[in-house]
Scaffold this motif. Sequence first.
Motif, mmCIF file in Angstrom:
data_model
loop_
_atom_site.group_PDB
_atom_site.id
_atom_site.type_symbol
_atom_site.label_atom_id
_atom_site.label_comp_id
_atom_site.label_asym_id
_atom_site.label_seq_id
_atom_site.Cartn_x
_atom_site.Cartn_y
_atom_site.Cartn_z
ATOM 1 N N SER A 1 -73.473 34.657 -10.042
ATOM 2 C CA SER A 1 -73.735 35.897 -10.768
ATOM 3 C C SER A 1 -72.751 36.042 -11.916
ATOM 4 O O SER A 1 -71.730 35.369 -11.991
ATOM 5 C CB SER A 1 -73.625 37.083 -9.818
ATOM 6 O OG SER A 1 -72.254 37.328 -9.589
ATOM 7 N N LYS A 2 -73.084 36.949 -12.823
ATOM 8 C CA LYS A 2 -72.271 37.155 -14.011
ATOM 9 C C LYS A 2 -70.854 37.593 -13.626
ATOM 10 O O LYS A 2 -69.870 37.096 -14.162
ATOM 11 C CB LYS A 2 -72.945 38.237 -14.863
ATOM 12 C CG LYS A 2 -72.732 38.060 -16.354
ATOM 13 C CD LYS A 2 -73.574 39.077 -17.095
ATOM 14 C CE LYS A 2 -72.880 39.507 -18.373
ATOM 15 N NZ LYS A 2 -73.506 40.669 -18.991
ATOM 16 N N ASN A 3 -70.791 38.495 -12.631
ATOM 17 C CA ASN A 3 -69.487 38.987 -12.206
ATOM 18 C C ASN A 3 -68.637 37.881 -11.614
ATOM 19 O O ASN A 3 -67.450 37.778 -11.880
ATOM 20 C CB ASN A 3 -69.658 40.110 -11.175
ATOM 21 C CG ASN A 3 -69.956 41.432 -11.861
ATOM 22 O OD1 ASN A 3 -69.733 41.561 -13.066
ATOM 23 N ND2 ASN A 3 -70.467 42.382 -11.106
ATOM 24 N N PHE A 4 -69.296 37.031 -10.795
ATOM 25 C CA PHE A 4 -68.589 35.926 -10.170
ATOM 26 C C PHE A 4 -67.947 35.052 -11.238
ATOM 27 O O PHE A 4 -66.769 34.701 -11.151
ATOM 28 C CB PHE A 4 -69.561 35.119 -9.317
ATOM 29 C CG PHE A 4 -68.928 33.949 -8.630
ATOM 30 C CD1 PHE A 4 -68.100 34.132 -7.537
ATOM 31 C CD2 PHE A 4 -69.144 32.663 -9.095
ATOM 32 C CE1 PHE A 4 -67.507 33.062 -6.913
ATOM 33 C CE2 PHE A 4 -68.547 31.577 -8.476
ATOM 34 C CZ PHE A 4 -67.737 31.782 -7.382
ATOM 35 N N LYS A 5 -68.730 34.717 -12.255
ATOM 36 C CA LYS A 5 -68.215 33.900 -13.359
ATOM 37 C C LYS A 5 -67.017 34.577 -14.013
ATOM 38 O O LYS A 5 -66.031 33.928 -14.336
ATOM 39 C CB LYS A 5 -69.311 33.697 -14.414
ATOM 40 C CG LYS A 5 -70.229 32.536 -14.136
ATOM 41 C CD LYS A 5 -71.123 32.346 -15.350
ATOM 42 C CE LYS A 5 -72.177 31.299 -15.105
ATOM 43 N NZ LYS A 5 -73.173 31.297 -16.184
ATOM 44 N N LEU A 6 -67.154 35.909 -14.206
ATOM 45 C CA LEU A 6 -66.082 36.655 -14.858
ATOM 46 C C LEU A 6 -64.798 36.553 -14.044
ATOM 47 O O LEU A 6 -63.727 36.247 -14.565
ATOM 48 C CB LEU A 6 -66.505 38.117 -15.012
ATOM 49 C CG LEU A 6 -65.510 39.025 -15.726
ATOM 50 C CD1 LEU A 6 -65.451 38.685 -17.201
ATOM 51 C CD2 LEU A 6 -65.879 40.484 -15.531
ATOM 52 N N TYR A 7 -64.910 36.767 -12.707
ATOM 53 C CA TYR A 7 -63.721 36.717 -11.856
ATOM 54 C C TYR A 7 -63.100 35.323 -11.896
ATOM 55 O O TYR A 7 -61.882 35.174 -11.982
ATOM 56 C CB TYR A 7 -64.085 37.098 -10.415
ATOM 57 C CG TYR A 7 -64.569 38.525 -10.286
ATOM 58 C CD1 TYR A 7 -63.975 39.534 -11.052
ATOM 59 C CD2 TYR A 7 -65.596 38.865 -9.425
ATOM 60 C CE1 TYR A 7 -64.418 40.838 -10.956
ATOM 61 C CE2 TYR A 7 -66.048 40.179 -9.327
ATOM 62 C CZ TYR A 7 -65.450 41.160 -10.092
ATOM 63 O OH TYR A 7 -65.891 42.442 -9.995
ATOM 64 N N VAL A 8 -63.951 34.303 -11.835
ATOM 65 C CA VAL A 8 -63.434 32.940 -11.848
ATOM 66 C C VAL A 8 -62.675 32.687 -13.141
ATOM 67 O O VAL A 8 -61.581 32.114 -13.146
ATOM 68 C CB VAL A 8 -64.581 31.919 -11.674
ATOM 69 C CG1 VAL A 8 -64.105 30.527 -12.031
ATOM 70 C CG2 VAL A 8 -65.109 31.960 -10.255
ATOM 71 N N SER A 9 -63.252 33.144 -14.292
ATOM 72 C CA SER A 9 -62.566 32.859 -15.552
ATOM 73 C C SER A 9 -61.270 33.653 -15.658
ATOM 74 O O SER A 9 -60.276 33.138 -16.177
ATOM 75 C CB SER A 9 -63.459 33.095 -16.763
ATOM 76 O OG SER A 9 -64.458 34.014 -16.492
ATOM 77 N N ILE A 10 -61.258 34.895 -15.144
ATOM 78 C CA ILE A 10 -60.009 35.663 -15.182
ATOM 79 C C ILE A 10 -58.942 34.966 -14.336
ATOM 80 O O ILE A 10 -57.800 34.763 -14.767
ATOM 81 C CB ILE A 10 -60.232 37.107 -14.672
ATOM 82 C CG1 ILE A 10 -61.028 37.905 -15.702
ATOM 83 C CG2 ILE A 10 -58.904 37.793 -14.388
ATOM 84 C CD1 ILE A 10 -61.379 39.305 -15.262
ATOM 85 N N LEU A 11 -59.340 34.552 -13.132
ATOM 86 C CA LEU A 11 -58.404 33.871 -12.240
ATOM 87 C C LEU A 11 -57.910 32.569 -12.869
ATOM 88 O O LEU A 11 -56.724 32.246 -12.809
ATOM 89 C CB LEU A 11 -59.093 33.592 -10.896
ATOM 90 C CG LEU A 11 -58.135 33.344 -9.728
ATOM 91 C CD1 LEU A 11 -57.366 34.608 -9.380
ATOM 92 C CD2 LEU A 11 -58.889 32.826 -8.517
ATOM 93 N N GLY A 12 -58.846 31.856 -13.510
ATOM 94 C CA GLY A 12 -58.481 30.601 -14.174
ATOM 95 C C GLY A 12 -57.459 30.843 -15.259
ATOM 96 O O GLY A 12 -56.437 30.145 -15.337
ATOM 97 N N ALA A 13 -57.713 31.848 -16.085
ATOM 98 C CA ALA A 13 -56.783 32.147 -17.175
ATOM 99 C C ALA A 13 -55.421 32.532 -16.620
ATOM 100 O O ALA A 13 -54.380 32.107 -17.132
ATOM 101 C CB ALA A 13 -57.345 33.282 -18.034
ATOM 102 N N LEU A 14 -55.432 33.314 -15.520
ATOM 103 C CA LEU A 14 -54.171 33.705 -14.874
ATOM 104 C C LEU A 14 -53.413 32.483 -14.392
ATOM 105 O O LEU A 14 -52.199 32.364 -14.593
ATOM 106 C CB LEU A 14 -54.467 34.622 -13.684
ATOM 107 C CG LEU A 14 -54.235 36.109 -13.889
ATOM 108 C CD1 LEU A 14 -54.613 36.858 -12.632
ATOM 109 C CD2 LEU A 14 -52.789 36.377 -14.256
#
Lengths: 413, 513
Positions: A4-17
């Motif tokens: 889902s879109k949200n899942f992708k968002l969380y993954v990218s935020i975590l990745g950037a972190l």
Amino acid sequence: MIPSKNFKLYVSILGALAIISTVRLWTDQDALTSSSTIGTALRLTVPILLAGMAGLWAERCGVLNIGIEGMMIFGTWFGAWGAWQFGPWVGLLFAILGGMFGGLVHAVATVRFNIDQVISGVVINLFAFFGVRYLSELVYVGKPGGGISQSPPQKWALPKFNLPILSGGEIAGWKSSDFLGWLESQRWFILGDLGGIGRGLTHSISWATVIAVIVVPVSAWVLWRTRFGLRLRSSGESPVAAESLGVKVNHLRYFGLLISGGLAGLAGGTLSIVASSYYRQGQTAGRGFIGLATMIFGNWRPSGILTGALLFGYAEGIKLVASDSITALFLFIAAIAIVFFVLSIVRRKRSQILVTLVVFILSAVAYRTVSTVPESLTQSLPYVVTLIVLATANQRLRPPAMAGVPFRPGEPH
Amino acid sequence: MQAGSKKSSQTLSAGSANVVELANISKSFPGVIANRDISLQVARATIHAIVGENGAGKSTLMKILYGLHQPDSGTILVNGVLTQFKSPSEAMDAGIGMVHQHFMLADNLTVLENIILGSEPTKFGVLSLGDARKHVKDLATSIGVEIDLDLPISELGVGQRQRVEILKVLFRGAEILVLDEPTAVLVPQEVDELFANLRKLVANGTTILFISHKLDEVLAISDAITVIRQGSTVATVSPKSVDRLKLAELMVGSDLPSHGKRATKVGEKVQLAARNLTVIAKDRKNPIQDISFEVFESEIVGIAGVDGNGQFELCEALLGLVASQGTIEIGGSDVSDLSIRERLDQGLAYIPFDRHREGLMLAASLWENALLGHEASLSRGPMIDLISAKNSCREIIERFGVMTPNELVPAFVLSGGNQQKLVVGRNLATAPKVLIAAHPTRGIDVGAQAAVWEEIRRSRDAGMSVLLVSADLEEVLGLSDRILVMFDGEISAEIDPKSATPQILGKYMTGTQ
């Protein structure tokens, strides 16, 4: 299953972190995610965010607002005057009114008299600059600490607060724990960064910041969930269609520009009341235009504008708090670029492969070779960041279709 | 007006026979009498067609009914109640909805937002999107339309956009629907779908006023036909009692000019040739792929095809507006590397697809428009020779029968047909060797159409080669010496017009063959 879109968002935020945390530990630059950097970034975000929202309201109703800078200048001057005379809250109110005055001028010029929107905006910028100089001469010259290019200092500042429990806020006089501050001081991978970022966002927060942040969801809700908002957007998308359905396009453009001017004025007010304690000539320093850039970056959507403003704010904040850390940022950019490089190979997007590779090489080389970045270059950092993001984001921009096109009701189309 | 509409809905149940009665409507604009003593009765739950040439006054009449114009004299009865609408919203309150020829939609707003805009269901100013969605869904189902309400309009095709327009009007509770040239933008299949929807609407009790100049469609769909000519009603007839020719006669006031066989012969010399012409597109299929053809002297080659199959790009490539691979020859010499200006100097002329966008400066005077492209021959040094320029414009006006007070008025005051005559005249006046005519008669009336056709034929007889791009099969069949069918960027067939029928062409045009 498609994520889902949200899942992708969380993954990218975590990745950037994870990336920035790695960079922080590697380079030993704690300032990258320290609470003071983030706190400064947040403060610097506020005026840009409000300027961007001012642009949003204007363009959504169909009028380009190049005059945001000028309306911000009105905001700084009138805000400072109000704060000097009656305290910071009244000051902010005067800032809004000053900006609305600019918005009204723009509305009368473009909607009533059909003057070219760009020209009107430019004229407002010039008029504001010299207009407030004239006002300063009338009001500030001769007062202690005042002069033609600055106001006397204000006596009171706007209150600030810390969030209880998380960032050491007070509950009925009792000083609660500073959990995030403790977490930050541990310097753990990711958790330390979360602590820094969280504390930066909750420690020593001005009420003006809270107001600015609330503007985002409120604007989104009004524009997309109310009748007024739908009609206002329709005035920017297709005034002819709107008029044919009984929508009073020009009335809505007046409202849109008044709101736009008010937000720009508030943006100016935060500069002369919150970020400092007096009005100074040139205080806006082009933030109105950066606001317009964030509006484009944010694809004319409130959430996008918030993201863009945070990006600008962070780039400016790190420059102020820890200009040494900027070299570490090169490593961060290089790491992000390599991630996008791999992604673009997987997705077989040739132009992206090239852009990300070039960005990677440039930033990697910069990290290895540059020890100190000249002041003039650090000042251009926000713009560099925008350019990179615009080049790689590959987003589909969707500006309001008829923003900038004059509309004369009742004419054959 | 509110009270009037309430009352009218009461009389509705009483079941008066005529929903709309216009009596002795007259309306004049400065210099023009648009409507003269027009009377019209429209029966409930019927499709009533109003046909007439462009500029005959159909649109003005409908705008009067819809409150966009006020009549100088005459009366309007809606559901038996005398009304006078001062604005479209008053007309809407009385249950009249209009679907304009040019869609009034906001591209970036969703289907749902477009439909509810202006009469949004709200609670304290907050949109009740759930209620709206359900209501619109019901309406769509009732007329057999399937549409995703959350798509932005920009992602819809023309046919679907029109459905949105109709839903928009129905959402406002319209019982009387005015459709202005609804089929002008549709391909045949979409026309069938639209007609199916309209029939369902009528079955549900809606009354439809259908403005058109496509006689076959009018005959196919309507229950009654009113013919308007030069601002006056000529007759109201039943489609069963008239045929196409009779209707056209009523409309034009005289017999249709026959297509006529040509007296001259196709020449021997190749005047326009394209060899392996390809236009490269970066992120999609090439709009035209490997196209080769020749047009001989004194020949009209028709390019038939549904819009968007590469005709536009072909014209632009021939003209030099877009880069292309392959060779283009005019009059036997290779012009592939020449600029647009140089190609025009070789004797090329172009009647563009869209006269408003590419053909005219609407706010500029006729003589300035006529001057475009001929500045070199109508100048003395750097100065434009005003007298010659105006004279040459007057010649075009006279020769091509452009209806205008003089050459000084701006182009937007002319009707579509007369604007097109000016564009055609501008391009034919200098006797070019090769003419590329893209939709030369789109959206203009039968009379102007015949005049344009006649001029193209005359120039052809004088030796001009014509590449005629058109979606109007009648035009392609009637004018062309040879027909090439374009489908999906390629030439799918070459057809002899003598043996072709619209059915055969249709098959190639839709790629079913």
